[in-house]
Motif scaffolding. Structure first.
Motif, PDB file in Angstrom:
ATOM      1  N   TYR A 110      45.871  33.674  43.275  1.00  0.00           N
ATOM      2  CA  TYR A 110      45.928  33.541  41.815  1.00  0.00           C
ATOM      3  C   TYR A 110      44.884  34.464  41.195  1.00  0.00           C
ATOM      4  N   ILE A 111      45.318  35.276  40.221  1.00  0.00           N
ATOM      5  CA  ILE A 111      44.450  36.248  39.561  1.00  0.00           C
ATOM      6  C   ILE A 111      44.191  35.797  38.123  1.00  0.00           C
ATOM      7  N   SER A 112      42.946  35.857  37.700  1.00  0.00           N
ATOM      8  CA  SER A 112      42.605  35.584  36.304  1.00  0.00           C
ATOM      9  C   SER A 112      41.593  36.625  35.846  1.00  0.00           C
ATOM     10  N   VAL A 113      41.727  37.041  34.595  1.00  0.00           N
ATOM     11  CA  VAL A 113      40.851  38.068  34.031  1.00  0.00           C
ATOM     12  C   VAL A 113      40.201  37.509  32.771  1.00  0.00           C
ATOM     13  N   HIS A 114      38.943  37.872  32.574  1.00  0.00           N
ATOM     14  CA  HIS A 114      38.178  37.454  31.400  1.00  0.00           C
ATOM     15  C   HIS A 114      37.541  38.688  30.781  1.00  0.00           C
ATOM     16  N   GLY A 115      37.728  38.855  29.478  1.00  0.00           N
ATOM     17  CA  GLY A 115      37.142  39.987  28.796  1.00  0.00           C
ATOM     18  C   GLY A 115      35.666  39.779  28.527  1.00  0.00           C
ATOM     19  N   CYS A 116      34.873  40.856  28.665  1.00  0.00           N
ATOM     20  CA  CYS A 116      33.433  40.774  28.399  1.00  0.00           C
ATOM     21  C   CYS A 116      32.944  42.144  27.931  1.00  0.00           C
ATOM     22  N   LYS A 117      31.792  42.153  27.308  1.00  0.00           N
ATOM     23  CA  LYS A 117      31.223  43.406  26.806  1.00  0.00           C
ATOM     24  C   LYS A 117      30.299  44.053  27.814  1.00  0.00           C
ATOM     25  N   SER A 118      29.817  43.282  28.778  1.00  0.00           N
ATOM     26  CA  SER A 118      28.991  43.817  29.864  1.00  0.00           C
ATOM     27  C   SER A 118      28.994  42.795  30.987  1.00  0.00           C
ATOM     28  N   ASP A 119      28.419  43.182  32.146  1.00  0.00           N
ATOM     29  CA  ASP A 119      28.378  42.247  33.262  1.00  0.00           C
ATOM     30  C   ASP A 119      27.409  41.106  33.002  1.00  0.00           C
ATOM     31  N   ALA A 120      26.608  41.207  31.932  1.00  0.00           N
ATOM     32  CA  ALA A 120      25.711  40.099  31.598  1.00  0.00           C
ATOM     33  C   ALA A 120      26.469  38.864  31.138  1.00  0.00           C
ATOM     34  N   ASP A 121      27.756  39.034  30.798  1.00  0.00           N
ATOM     35  CA  ASP A 121      28.568  37.890  30.381  1.00  0.00           C
ATOM     36  C   ASP A 121      29.183  37.152  31.564  1.00  0.00           C
ATOM     37  N   PHE A 122      28.744  37.470  32.788  1.00  0.00           N
ATOM     38  CA  PHE A 122      29.391  36.865  33.955  1.00  0.00           C
ATOM     39  C   PHE A 122      29.261  35.345  33.972  1.00  0.00           C
ATOM     40  N   ALA A 123      28.096  34.839  33.606  1.00  0.00           N
ATOM     41  CA  ALA A 123      27.902  33.381  33.636  1.00  0.00           C
ATOM     42  C   ALA A 123      28.892  32.685  32.711  1.00  0.00           C
ATOM     43  N   ARG A 124      29.115  33.244  31.527  1.00  0.00           N
ATOM     44  CA  ARG A 124      30.096  32.659  30.604  1.00  0.00           C
ATOM     45  C   ARG A 124      31.502  32.732  31.188  1.00  0.00           C
ATOM     46  N   CYS A 125      31.837  33.874  31.799  1.00  0.00           N
ATOM     47  CA  CYS A 125      33.165  34.005  32.410  1.00  0.00           C
ATOM     48  C   CYS A 125      33.345  33.007  33.550  1.00  0.00           C
ATOM     49  N   LEU A 126      32.318  32.782  34.337  1.00  0.00           N
ATOM     50  CA  LEU A 126      32.398  31.818  35.434  1.00  0.00           C
ATOM     51  C   LEU A 126      32.616  30.408  34.895  1.00  0.00           C
ATOM     52  N   GLU A 127      31.908  30.044  33.837  1.00  0.00           N
ATOM     53  CA  GLU A 127      32.106  28.719  33.246  1.00  0.00           C
ATOM     54  C   GLU A 127      33.525  28.567  32.710  1.00  0.00           C
ATOM     55  N   ASP A 128      34.055  29.622  32.086  1.00  0.00           N
ATOM     56  CA  ASP A 128      35.439  29.551  31.588  1.00  0.00           C
ATOM     57  C   ASP A 128      36.428  29.397  32.738  1.00  0.00           C
ATOM     58  N   GLU A 129      36.203  30.106  33.836  1.00  0.00           N
ATOM     59  CA  GLU A 129      37.098  30.011  34.991  1.00  0.00           C
ATOM     60  C   GLU A 129      37.083  28.599  35.581  1.00  0.00           C
ATOM     61  N   ILE A 130      35.913  28.025  35.701  1.00  0.00           N
ATOM     62  CA  ILE A 130      35.814  26.660  36.232  1.00  0.00           C
ATOM     63  C   ILE A 130      36.443  25.666  35.266  1.00  0.00           C
TER      64      ILE A 130
END
Length: 628
Positions: free
Chosen positions: A372-392
């Motif tokens: 399963y593939i999911s993509v999250h838009g971000c402005k930089s890799d510093a947004d990874f923590a937010r993307c991880l929370e959204d994925e969970i």
């Protein structure tokens, strides 16, 4: 004086009274001058009408129609008749309502006149009563053509919005009659209350008989009412007992009954193969045209498309065009959140062009087992923590998170999230990014996204929308690794529905309701519809058949469940260009790389020798000399 009586084989062609309720018709017909066409079914399907003498009407387009009808209590409602054939313009034929098609939706048709003790009305599944007018011995529904103001009235669906196939009710009951054996002395009773010699055996008085019959009827009615339940949270009406497919779970059918039910259900799971020829004599079911549907699945091979159809459902038959009705809830229930028992790999894809919304990069998550593939838009890799929370939050807490030791992916905040949710972590070896499973999936994602952008001539700024579009389709495409099931089913355990994928392609121009037009203050200088571009599917907005569109004039991304396809024969003004490339098979070398990211062919990126441990069994090898 001689009196002549005329018998009409089809009064719909002879009388001006609209809405004949015909027990001899196996499908509905609509005169567009009497009923308002709401939209045609998509993909388009047609029917052929025969059986009225030598008359044949070929290729009638199937659509959904509305009519204004007054109920028996005086109220007016809008009745929706799905799956009706549209009579050609200029034809004098009148609207025909098929009795069996109405009954298929739970309607009770009492088409006996009151002078013969009948009810002379139609009772819908919700309990509404529609009076019938008799003319020359035939029953009719009195209807009016609805105006725009009338469409605000309450609506009632008279027929089901699924491809109509009356042959599923075929049964040769005469074949069940046993052969009579004259030598048998154990004769069965032919008439109730009489024995085989014609002697009356039921000595109950008339009053007692009526009481017994009413008690039995009341018991049946109570059972029926008991199953007319609603979901407490949504108020959604549970299925009626006349619908065995949806009642199978509630009534605890045995495995044998399930088999019989799904043999009947097989007629419904392929909605777009019912390009049937509706005749009053015969209907045929045509095979699915997998080749023509490849455009909806990234032009993947036929084996993938065929297996995807087998692994999915297509219950959503109807995509409404422009908002004529208010929608409050989805026709399908939402999925539950759960714990994700697999390792999920992740990496960041950087782009050299800013996408709509200021997106500079995409964080990609891929499940090792489910794919399963999911993509999250971000402005930089510093947004990874937010993307991880959204994925969970959206797909559950994974057992382990794999990454490539990027600083943002092993930061203290990320560690806190993993520690709180008891999620294990793993990182690939430095300079060996290929150890991260997500790298291969990102290559596939980029390949398909580049193909979509090249094929549709969409602007480069649409690269992230293409990422989401491609990942949505890949998650619902059957994989050989999963035994030809889909990643959605591997992740959630539920068979996905792909109805919404079979209508539009990326960057296709479509019509939506003009949301900037307030009331009638701009009439007639502005149209009530505007042109936008289709860019994907909304998983978190609206119900399960809600789409994402892009307004090129305002540069806005909008969410709409009501879209109308462009008809090249009638919609000729102000239509933006849309000339997709030919459907060639995907070839990595022939795809122009519109999306450019960090290169993986850096000389400093070292590769390891890949081998299988089985290849070392039975072999000898030398070690460094030990001076001791």
């Amino acid at each position: 004086m001689d009196t002549h009586v005329t018998y009409s084989i089809s009064a719909a062609l002879l009388t001006e009274v609209a809405g004949l309720v015909d027990g001899g018709a196996n499908g509905g017909l609509a005169n567009p001058q009497e009923m308002r066409l709401m939209d045609y079914v998509s993909p388009s399907r047609y029917i052929n009408i025969t059986g009225v003498g030598d008359l044949t009407i070929p290729s009638l387009k199937i659509g959904n129609f509305a009519a204004k009808v007054q109920l028996q209590d005086g109220r007016y409602v809008i009745m929706i008749f799905h799956e009706y054939g549209e009579l050609p313009s200029g034809n004098n034929g009148k609207t025909i309502h098929s009795k069996i098609q109405l009954a298929d939706n739970g309607c009770t048709i009492d088409d006996n006149p009151e002078l013969l003790g009948g009810g002379q009305c139609i009772t819908t599944l919700e309990g509404y009563k529609i009076p019938l007018d008799f003319h020359n011995g035939l029953p009719y529904i009195k209807m009016q053509y609805p105006t725009d103001e009338d469409l605000k009235l309450p609506t009632i669906s008279m027929t089901r919005g699924v491809p109509w196939d009356p042959s599923r009710y075929d049964k040769v009951k005469s074949a069940d009659i046993p052969d009579f054996d004259p030598s048998s002395s154990d004769l069965e009773v032919v008439h109730p209350n009489f024995n085989v010699y014609g002697e009356y055996t039921n000595h109950h008085t008339y009053g007692e008989q009526v009481t017994l019959q009413m008690e039995a009827y009341e018991d049946l009615r109570q059972v029926s009412v008991a199953y007319q339940r609603r979901v407490a949270s949504t108020g959604e009406l549970l299925p009626d007992l006349t619908d065995p497919i949806h009642c199978a779970y509630h009534l605890s059918y045995t495995s044998t009954m399930y088999t019989e039910i799904y043999q009947c259900y097989a007629l419904l799971i392929n909605p777009f193969n019912l390009d049937y020829s509706m005749s009053y004599n015969e209907q045929k079911v045509n095979p699915i045209e997998y080749e023509s549907n490849r455009k909806f699945f990234l032009n993947q091979p036929l084996q993938v498309i065929r297996s995807t159809y087998d692994a999915t459902t297509r219950y959503y038959r109807h995509v409404p065009s422009t908002n004529r009705f208010m929608t409050y809830r989805s026709p399908y229930p939402a999925l539950n959140h759960f714990r994700r028992h697999e390792i999920v790999f992740t990496d960041t894809v950087f782009s050299d062009r800013t996408a709509w919304g200021g997106i500079e990069a995409a964080q990609v998550f891929v499940g090792k087992m489910s794919r399963y593939i999911s993509v999250h838009g971000c402005k930089s890799d510093a947004d990874f923590a937010r993307c991880l929370e959204d994925e969970i939050h959206k797909r559950g807490a994974m057992d382990k998170l794999g990454s490539d030791r990027a600083k943002a992916e092993i930061s203290k905040k990320v560690k806190d999230i993993l520690r709180t949710l008891f999620i294990d972590d793993w990182q690939s070896e430095p300079h060996f990014h290929h150890q991260n499973f997500v790298e291969r999936m990102i290559q596939e994602l980029k390949k398909f996204a580049n193909w979509v952008l090249n094929w549709s001539d969409a602007p480069v700024e649409a690269w992230f929308a293409a990422f989401e579009y491609v990942s949505f389709i890949m998650n619902r495409s059957a994989k050989q690794h999963l035994n030809w099931r889909t990643p959605v089913e591997a992740l959630t355990g539920q068979t996905p529905d792909i109805s919404m994928m079979l209508h539009f392609t990326f960057w296709e121009p479509v019509f939506i309701k003009n949301y900037r037009r307030m009331g009638g203050k701009k009439f007639p200088s502005e149209s009530n519809e505007i042109i936008v571009r289709f860019i994907g599917y909304a998983e978190d907005v609206g119900h399960s058949c809600t789409f994402k569109v892009f307004n090129e004039e305002t540069q806005e991304i909008l969410y709409r469940s009501s879209l109308r396809k462009v008809d090249p024969t009638t919609d000729t003004l102000n239509i933006p260009p849309y000339d997709p490339k030919p459907f060639d098979d995907l070839d990595d070398e022939r795809i122009e790389q519109v999306i450019q990211t960090r290169a993986m062919d850096d000389p400093s990126l070292r590769r390891t020798a890949m081998f299988s441990p089985d290849e070392l069994i039975g072999r000898s090898f030398l070690m460094n000399h030990n001076p001791d």
